[in-house]
Design an enzyme around this catalytic site. Sequence first.
Site, short mmCIF file in Angstrom:
data_model
loop_
_atom_site.label_atom_id
_atom_site.label_comp_id
_atom_site.label_asym_id
_atom_site.label_seq_id
_atom_site.Cartn_x
_atom_site.Cartn_y
_atom_site.Cartn_z
N HIS A 13 -17.35 -10.88 -61.81
CA HIS A 13 -18.38 -11.87 -62.13
C HIS A 13 -19.33 -12.01 -60.96
O HIS A 13 -19.12 -11.45 -59.89
CB HIS A 13 -17.75 -13.22 -62.51
CG HIS A 13 -17.10 -13.97 -61.39
ND1 HIS A 13 -16.92 -15.32 -61.41
CD2 HIS A 13 -16.58 -13.56 -60.21
CE1 HIS A 13 -16.30 -15.72 -60.32
NE2 HIS A 13 -16.08 -14.68 -59.58
N CYS A 22 -20.78 -15.15 -53.11
CA CYS A 22 -20.28 -15.07 -54.49
C CYS A 22 -21.42 -14.98 -55.51
O CYS A 22 -21.16 -14.79 -56.70
CB CYS A 22 -19.37 -16.25 -54.81
SG CYS A 22 -17.84 -16.18 -53.86
N HIS A 26 -18.70 -9.41 -57.76
CA HIS A 26 -17.41 -9.23 -57.11
C HIS A 26 -16.31 -9.45 -58.16
O HIS A 26 -16.60 -9.86 -59.27
CB HIS A 26 -17.23 -10.19 -55.92
CG HIS A 26 -17.21 -11.63 -56.29
ND1 HIS A 26 -18.34 -12.33 -56.66
CD2 HIS A 26 -16.19 -12.51 -56.39
CE1 HIS A 26 -18.02 -13.58 -56.93
NE2 HIS A 26 -16.72 -13.73 -56.79
N HIS A 28 -11.93 -10.43 -59.16
CA HIS A 28 -10.70 -11.13 -58.82
C HIS A 28 -9.59 -10.62 -59.74
O HIS A 28 -9.85 -10.19 -60.86
CB HIS A 28 -10.81 -12.65 -59.08
CG HIS A 28 -11.84 -13.33 -58.27
ND1 HIS A 28 -11.64 -13.74 -56.98
CD2 HIS A 28 -13.11 -13.72 -58.60
CE1 HIS A 28 -12.74 -14.35 -56.53
NE2 HIS A 28 -13.64 -14.34 -57.50
N HIS A 63 -10.43 -6.94 -67.53
CA HIS A 63 -11.36 -5.85 -67.27
C HIS A 63 -12.69 -6.07 -67.98
O HIS A 63 -13.27 -5.13 -68.56
CB HIS A 63 -10.74 -4.50 -67.60
CG HIS A 63 -9.71 -4.08 -66.61
ND1 HIS A 63 -8.42 -4.54 -66.67
CD2 HIS A 63 -9.79 -3.30 -65.52
CE1 HIS A 63 -7.73 -4.04 -65.66
NE2 HIS A 63 -8.55 -3.28 -64.94
N GLU A 104 -8.09 -18.40 -59.09
CA GLU A 104 -9.03 -17.38 -58.64
C GLU A 104 -8.45 -16.58 -57.47
O GLU A 104 -8.78 -15.41 -57.28
CB GLU A 104 -10.33 -18.08 -58.23
CG GLU A 104 -11.40 -17.16 -57.72
CD GLU A 104 -12.65 -17.92 -57.35
OE1 GLU A 104 -13.43 -18.22 -58.26
OE2 GLU A 104 -12.82 -18.22 -56.14
#
Length: 114
Positions: A13, A22, A26, A28, A63, A104
């Site tokens: 995201h 952010c 990037h 997670h 994904h 997160e």
Amino acid sequence: MLIKLIRSFSSAHRLPHYDGPCHDLHGHTWKAVFIIEGPVKPDGMVCDFKVVKKLLDDNLPDHKFLNDWVENPTAENLAQFLFTKIGAKLAGTGLKLKTLEIWESENAAAVVEG
């Protein structure tokens, strides 16, 4: 009776309203902790864990690019979105989503209760 299931998913995201790193794309590996309520049936179970795990996994954005799902996919906004989406799916099976935690990272999460 309450049951708890923990699932994980990986997604990318970017935070368009954030002034910092952010803001850029990037990813997670997220952890989702579900607390689900339902009656204990005569077989001694609230539900078959295998069935509920599949329902949860089928509705998590594994994904995926989260911005396609939520306009500003902060942990808080993602938690609220998934709580509404998955809560409705569980309600269709007679279960209630009581709490959803979206982690997160190892030390940062958003929690929705309903």
